[in-house]
Design an enzyme around this catalytic site. Structure first.
Site, PDB file in Angstrom:
ATOM      1  N   LYS A 218       0.837  -1.208   0.000  1.00  0.00           N
ATOM      2  CA  LYS A 218       0.000   0.000   0.000  1.00  0.00           C
ATOM      3  C   LYS A 218       0.867   1.252   0.000  1.00  0.00           C
ATOM      4  CE  LYS A 218      -2.224   3.305   2.726  1.00  0.00           C
ATOM      5  NZ  LYS A 218      -1.983   3.975   4.014  1.00  0.00           N
ATOM      6  N   ASP A 237      -6.074   0.336   0.385  1.00  0.00           N
ATOM      7  CA  ASP A 237      -6.071   0.444   1.843  1.00  0.00           C
ATOM      8  C   ASP A 237      -7.371  -0.156   2.360  1.00  0.00           C
ATOM      9  OD1 ASP A 237      -7.968   2.315   1.130  1.00  0.00           O
ATOM     10  OD2 ASP A 237      -7.197   3.894   2.432  1.00  0.00           O
TER      11      ASP A 237
END
Length: 280
Positions: A218, A237
């Site tokens: 991420k 996310d």
């Protein structure tokens, strides 16, 4: 505190451009809307103040970089209105996100700042990230005063290396402190040269970032997208994973969007987070 002069120029932005939405889009943590109506952006050693004048006109006041540099920062070479039109009709949810997010843009920010701030972002809310990043800047960033506004530049790797572990922890970094220390030490020693990574293809850039302590998929995707302008990269996310599960039957929709995947992600992220927050 050093006082710096600002160069003023009236600029016209006719494409999708909404300062409030950009500031709340979750990709930038230091820009602020000031009490006098100006929006302040800080990138590297450069400052920009934008004051809306109406009808797509703005008073732009800058220090450290001229308007051409900031035009690149805001990705003004791309028509987001045309992009939204080309994406329309593929799904009702995406259509709603495109309409709701009209005016957001993917910013091309400073890679060093993106690396540090997105390492900090892990397991933190956006307000908490902003607070921690601002505390870090105030702790050791260079202070400037521009037309009465006091601002602290984002710390350089060398400035972060000068801080003790206790000082870093005091900025609200928690367990991320050692990750920031390692990144700063490598960048100061030039064993990590973020400028040199500009020429790497997307996959190689992503892989290099993953070698850094505390950087997972991420964070690496966020640095690629927001620090290097790699719009094919779509960070996932908790908000995006929830959206994938709830709106796309658990199937990742982003590969289908190719070089626009990261921009589509921003519309969907902004919409999902905004409507979920409004329901609380």
């Amino acid at each position: 505190m050093r006082t710096v002069p600002l160069t003023h120029q009236r600029v016209t932005i006719q494409d999708d451009f909404d300062l409030d939405k950009i500031l709340e889009s979750g990709q930038c943590f230091r820009p602020r809307k000031l009490a006098d109506g100006r929006c302040r952006f800080v990138s590297g050693k450069a400052l920009l103040y934008l004051t809306p004048l109406g009808c797509g006109q703005y008073d732009a006041a800058w220090y450290g970089a001229d308007w051409d540099v900031w035009a690149g920062y805001f990705d003004l070479g791309r028509s987001y209105a045309a992009l939204r039109q080309s994406l329309a009709g593929q799904s009702a949810y995406l259509d709603a996100a495109l309409a709701f997010g009209q005016g957001i843009r993917v910013l091309r920010q400073d890679p060093w700042e993106m690396l540090v701030t997105f390492i900090i972002s892990q397991r933190k809310s956006i307000p908490a990230i902003r607070t921690a990043v601002e505390q870090l800047a105030r702790c050791c960033g260079d202070p400037l005063c521009a037309e009465g506004d006091e601002v602290f530049l984002f710390p350089t790797p060398e400035q972060l290396c000068d801080l003790t572990e206790a000082q870093l922890t005091g900025c609200g970094l928690g367990y991320r402190t050692r990750y920031i220390q390692h990144a700063a030490a490598q960048a100061a020693a030039r064993t990590l040269d973020l400028d040199a990574l500009v020429g790497l293809p997307d996959d190689a850039l992503f892989s290099r970032l993953l070698t850094l302590d505390g950087v997972g998929k991420k964070v690496a995707n966020c640095v690629c997208l927001f620090g290097y302008g790699r719009t094919a990269m779509a960070p996932i996310d908790v908000w995006i994973q929830r959206l994938i599960d709830e709106e796309f039957g658990g199937r990742d929709p982003f590969p289908a969007y190719g070089q626009q995947a990261g921009i589509v992600q921003q519309y969907l992220f902004y919409y999902k987070r905004s409507i979920s927050t409004q329901k609380k």
